[in-house]
Design a protein around this motif. Sequence first.
Motif, PDB file in Angstrom:
ATOM      1  N   VAL A 181       0.840  -1.198   0.000  1.00 29.62           N
ATOM      2  CA  VAL A 181       0.000   0.000   0.000  1.00 29.62           C
ATOM      3  C   VAL A 181       0.876   1.249   0.000  1.00 29.62           C
ATOM      4  CG1 VAL A 181      -1.669   1.340   1.336  1.00 29.62           C
ATOM      5  CG2 VAL A 181      -1.994  -1.120   1.044  1.00 29.62           C
ATOM      6  N   ALA A 182       1.947   1.231   0.793  1.00 25.38           N
ATOM      7  CA  ALA A 182       2.878   2.361   0.820  1.00 25.38           C
ATOM      8  C   ALA A 182       3.538   2.547  -0.541  1.00 25.38           C
ATOM      9  CB  ALA A 182       3.937   2.146   1.901  1.00 25.38           C
ATOM     10  N   SER A 183       3.933   1.448  -1.181  1.00 28.57           N
ATOM     11  CA  SER A 183       4.621   1.531  -2.469  1.00 28.57           C
ATOM     12  C   SER A 183       3.755   2.181  -3.540  1.00 28.57           C
ATOM     13  CB  SER A 183       5.035   0.130  -2.935  1.00 28.57           C
ATOM     14  OG  SER A 183       5.974  -0.446  -2.048  1.00 28.57           O
ATOM     15  N   ALA A 184       2.454   1.962  -3.476  1.00 28.63           N
ATOM     16  CA  ALA A 184       1.562   2.513  -4.492  1.00 28.63           C
ATOM     17  C   ALA A 184       1.546   4.042  -4.473  1.00 28.63           C
ATOM     18  CB  ALA A 184       0.148   1.972  -4.292  1.00 28.63           C
ATOM     19  N   ALA A 185       2.031   4.653  -3.378  1.00 22.77           N
ATOM     20  CA  ALA A 185       2.075   6.115  -3.282  1.00 22.77           C
ATOM     21  C   ALA A 185       3.453   6.676  -3.626  1.00 22.77           C
ATOM     22  CB  ALA A 185       1.678   6.557  -1.867  1.00 22.77           C
ATOM     23  N   PHE A 186       4.393   5.813  -4.019  1.00 25.63           N
ATOM     24  CA  PHE A 186       5.749   6.261  -4.343  1.00 25.63           C
ATOM     25  C   PHE A 186       5.840   6.738  -5.787  1.00 25.63           C
ATOM     26  CE2 PHE A 186       7.988   3.121  -1.203  1.00 25.63           C
ATOM     27  CZ  PHE A 186       7.418   3.800  -0.142  1.00 25.63           C
ATOM     28  N   ASP A 187       6.810   7.609  -6.019  1.00 23.70           N
ATOM     29  CA  ASP A 187       7.194   8.014  -7.367  1.00 23.70           C
ATOM     30  C   ASP A 187       8.697   7.804  -7.519  1.00 23.70           C
ATOM     31  OD1 ASP A 187       4.697   8.979  -8.418  1.00 23.70           O
ATOM     32  OD2 ASP A 187       4.884  10.694  -7.085  1.00 23.70           O
ATOM     33  N   LEU A 188       9.154   7.691  -8.766  1.00 21.93           N
ATOM     34  CA  LEU A 188      10.586   7.585  -9.028  1.00 21.93           C
ATOM     35  C   LEU A 188      11.250   8.911  -8.675  1.00 21.93           C
ATOM     36  CD1 LEU A 188      12.972   5.976 -10.213  1.00 21.93           C
ATOM     37  CD2 LEU A 188      12.378   6.933 -12.446  1.00 21.93           C
ATOM     38  N   ARG A 189      12.247   8.870  -7.774  1.00 23.53           N
ATOM     39  CA  ARG A 189      12.924  10.081  -7.309  1.00 23.53           C
ATOM     40  C   ARG A 189      14.330  10.227  -7.877  1.00 23.53           C
ATOM     41  NH1 ARG A 189       8.795  13.103  -5.872  1.00 23.53           N
ATOM     42  NH2 ARG A 189       7.344  11.921  -4.580  1.00 23.53           N
ATOM     43  N   ALA A 190      14.965   9.122  -8.205  1.00 20.76           N
ATOM     44  CA  ALA A 190      16.331   9.193  -8.741  1.00 20.76           C
ATOM     45  C   ALA A 190      16.658   7.898  -9.457  1.00 20.76           C
ATOM     46  CB  ALA A 190      17.331   9.435  -7.618  1.00 20.76           C
ATOM     47  N   ALA A 246      21.506  -6.557   1.698  1.00 16.83           N
ATOM     48  CA  ALA A 246      21.216  -7.680   0.790  1.00 16.83           C
ATOM     49  C   ALA A 246      21.479  -7.329  -0.672  1.00 16.83           C
ATOM     50  CB  ALA A 246      19.761  -8.126   0.969  1.00 16.83           C
ATOM     51  N   LEU A 247      21.452  -6.030  -1.015  1.00 20.37           N
ATOM     52  CA  LEU A 247      21.727  -5.633  -2.395  1.00 20.37           C
ATOM     53  C   LEU A 247      23.174  -5.890  -2.801  1.00 20.37           C
ATOM     54  CD1 LEU A 247      19.802  -2.219  -2.660  1.00 20.37           C
ATOM     55  CD2 LEU A 247      19.015  -4.502  -3.328  1.00 20.37           C
ATOM     56  N   GLN A 248      24.060  -6.030  -1.805  1.00 22.02           N
ATOM     57  CA  GLN A 248      25.473  -6.275  -2.109  1.00 22.02           C
ATOM     58  C   GLN A 248      25.656  -7.563  -2.914  1.00 22.02           C
ATOM     59  OE1 GLN A 248      27.872  -4.190  -1.453  1.00 22.02           O
ATOM     60  NE2 GLN A 248      26.984  -2.803   0.069  1.00 22.02           N
ATOM     61  N   ARG A 249      24.718  -8.489  -2.783  1.00 20.58           N
ATOM     62  CA  ARG A 249      24.817  -9.765  -3.508  1.00 20.58           C
ATOM     63  C   ARG A 249      24.899  -9.557  -5.025  1.00 20.58           C
ATOM     64  NH1 ARG A 249      25.376 -14.810  -0.768  1.00 20.58           N
ATOM     65  NH2 ARG A 249      24.078 -14.832   1.111  1.00 20.58           N
ATOM     66  N   VAL A 250      24.247  -8.491  -5.530  1.00 20.42           N
ATOM     67  CA  VAL A 250      24.099  -8.360  -6.984  1.00 20.42           C
ATOM     68  C   VAL A 250      24.720  -7.084  -7.545  1.00 20.42           C
ATOM     69  CG1 VAL A 250      21.976  -9.737  -6.989  1.00 20.42           C
ATOM     70  CG2 VAL A 250      21.831  -7.245  -6.727  1.00 20.42           C
ATOM     71  N   LEU A 251      25.397  -6.304  -6.728  1.00 17.19           N
ATOM     72  CA  LEU A 251      25.869  -4.991  -7.177  1.00 17.19           C
ATOM     73  C   LEU A 251      26.775  -5.058  -8.404  1.00 17.19           C
ATOM     74  CD1 LEU A 251      26.587  -2.746  -4.072  1.00 17.19           C
ATOM     75  CD2 LEU A 251      24.644  -2.760  -5.626  1.00 17.19           C
ATOM     76  N   ARG A 252      27.627  -6.053  -8.476  1.00 15.85           N
ATOM     77  CA  ARG A 252      28.584  -6.109  -9.584  1.00 15.85           C
ATOM     78  C   ARG A 252      27.896  -6.331 -10.927  1.00 15.85           C
ATOM     79  NH1 ARG A 252      32.150 -11.549  -9.197  1.00 15.85           N
ATOM     80  NH2 ARG A 252      32.873 -10.663 -11.169  1.00 15.85           N
ATOM     81  N   TYR A 253      26.630  -6.774 -10.895  1.00 22.74           N
ATOM     82  CA  TYR A 253      25.905  -7.030 -12.140  1.00 22.74           C
ATOM     83  C   TYR A 253      24.892  -5.928 -12.461  1.00 22.74           C
ATOM     84  CZ  TYR A 253      27.638 -11.588 -10.662  1.00 22.74           C
ATOM     85  OH  TYR A 253      28.433 -12.609 -10.220  1.00 22.74           O
ATOM     86  N   ALA A 254      24.810  -4.909 -11.613  1.00 20.47           N
ATOM     87  CA  ALA A 254      23.767  -3.885 -11.765  1.00 20.47           C
ATOM     88  C   ALA A 254      24.033  -2.991 -12.966  1.00 20.47           C
ATOM     89  CB  ALA A 254      23.686  -3.045 -10.500  1.00 20.47           C
ATOM     90  N   SER A 255      22.961  -2.571 -13.630  1.00 23.76           N
ATOM     91  CA  SER A 255      23.070  -1.573 -14.691  1.00 23.76           C
ATOM     92  C   SER A 255      22.544  -0.220 -14.229  1.00 23.76           C
ATOM     93  CB  SER A 255      22.300  -2.015 -15.942  1.00 23.76           C
ATOM     94  OG  SER A 255      20.930  -2.197 -15.650  1.00 23.76           O
ATOM     95  N   ALA A 256      21.756  -0.213 -13.136  1.00 24.54           N
ATOM     96  CA  ALA A 256      21.232   1.052 -12.613  1.00 24.54           C
ATOM     97  C   ALA A 256      20.625   0.805 -11.240  1.00 24.54           C
ATOM     98  CB  ALA A 256      20.183   1.648 -13.551  1.00 24.54           C
ATOM     99  N   LEU A 257      20.462   1.900 -10.507  1.00 23.11           N
ATOM    100  CA  LEU A 257      19.756   1.889  -9.224  1.00 23.11           C
ATOM    101  C   LEU A 257      18.638   2.912  -9.311  1.00 23.11           C
ATOM    102  CD1 LEU A 257      19.441   1.190  -6.150  1.00 23.11           C
ATOM    103  CD2 LEU A 257      21.009   3.108  -5.717  1.00 23.11           C
ATOM    104  N   ARG A 258      17.410   2.471  -9.070  1.00 24.99           N
ATOM    105  CA  ARG A 258      16.267   3.379  -9.046  1.00 24.99           C
ATOM    106  C   ARG A 258      15.778   3.535  -7.613  1.00 24.99           C
ATOM    107  NH1 ARG A 258      13.325   0.086 -13.872  1.00 24.99           N
ATOM    108  NH2 ARG A 258      14.576   0.830 -15.631  1.00 24.99           N
TER     109      ARG A 258
END
Length: 457
Positions: A181-190, A246-258
């Motif tokens: 429910v909280a997520s539905a009120a979010f917008d992309l900020r960066a 937990a995001l550290q598991r995949v950082l080396r493969y990331a193309s972006a962070l939203r």
Amino acid sequence: MTRTSQALAYSRPSVLASSQAGQSLGLETAGGSTPHGAEAHPRFFSGFLASPRIAARGLLAVADVAAARYYQRTLLSSLDPVVTGNGDRLRFESFSGCCGVYARLDVLSEGLEGVETGHGTTNVDVNDPLREALSRMGGDEPLHLRVGPQEMAVTTTGGAIVEKKVPLPDRWLRGFAEAQVASAAFDLRAELPAADAVRFLRSLPSSSGSAARGARWVVPAGRTLRPTTRPVPGAVCLPGPQRLTALQRVLRYASALRVYGPVADGAAAASAWEVVLPGMRLTLTLSPDASRGFSGEGGVLEALATDDAAADAELVSVLLAWEPRIEPDRLAEQAGLPVERVRAALVRLGTAGRVGYDLADAAYFHRELPYDADRAERHNPRLVAARRLAREGAVVLDGEAAAVRSGDRRYQVRERSGALSCTCQWWADYRGRRGPCKHALAVRMVRRGAAVAGGAR
């Protein structure tokens, strides 16, 4: 805190196996929901992963969150991740033991190779030996993924059933609903490019020491995020940055962070952090404070307090078809309801775990959490208390004002521009940021004529 046990019965343990043909990851399923009804061991996918090593790391990140308590660390059994097949993707979800972090790995159609993905929701077994095997997996050799039993029907005669019993607190169930429910009120900020995203995330504290306590804020600055001491326009709250570990598991493969969040209003707020991966997305949603889980946020209470939303939700629910993207306009046309009522119905369905929210798509998706999700409504303390006040005649309406008798005290509730305020301590502390207090909620129920007897819908 009300607590029951959830029994998860698997036909065998999940396992990562190697053969001359390559590696095979078999994820076993427990009881779940499908378009054909409840099944003991539903089958959702059998095919290859386009990026096997990255998918393994993403699945481990979801399992990390399921096993974690980021506040008051104590030993606690974790609930196995939930998997939903939406026809074109697989979604793996989990919630932390402290109810403050929601994790989801979306393996999209471009990340899956093989047969069509099925539809439905179930738990999948992620055991310790499997975690160790996935963490050791290297190279890019083909990996066959099976979610569910083999082609032949599973027979348990003479075979051992793997059963796990885990605690299932009511606040865990409410937290799952509140997070979406909280997520539905979010917008992309960066949105940060890969190198800047890795640099920023690795600069965050990884422990819960003094540097990680309290609300922190970050604001977009060029290609990165910079810390700020106050919630300036465009800022995003980063509460308990160690919870992004937990995001550290995949950082080396990331193309972006939203980064997603609500409009900054000066108070600590929830936020979501999405790592974009080849054919996948890994998202962590954080509660407004590391010491405060999602379960008490109160974002679902308004939707639970009306009979119209309950009836609309029943109608809308029969139109859901395990869609990866739920379009309110199309549902409104099918249901013969205004779009606003369909959106309210979706919020209510979210409180029962029947829909989730995908920030990247800015849309709800259909799933059916494999537990008695209605318990989240029946045992919500504020909702139960408000229904009792309304049922006992404790609310006296007087125009835009109302008096509510609670115990040996009376509280004044006023409505201005559709928003309610109260003279109780809860309102003084939170000013509506954590949903309505029980007195305001009872007034809302009485004004709308909601059925309150026994908390029935």
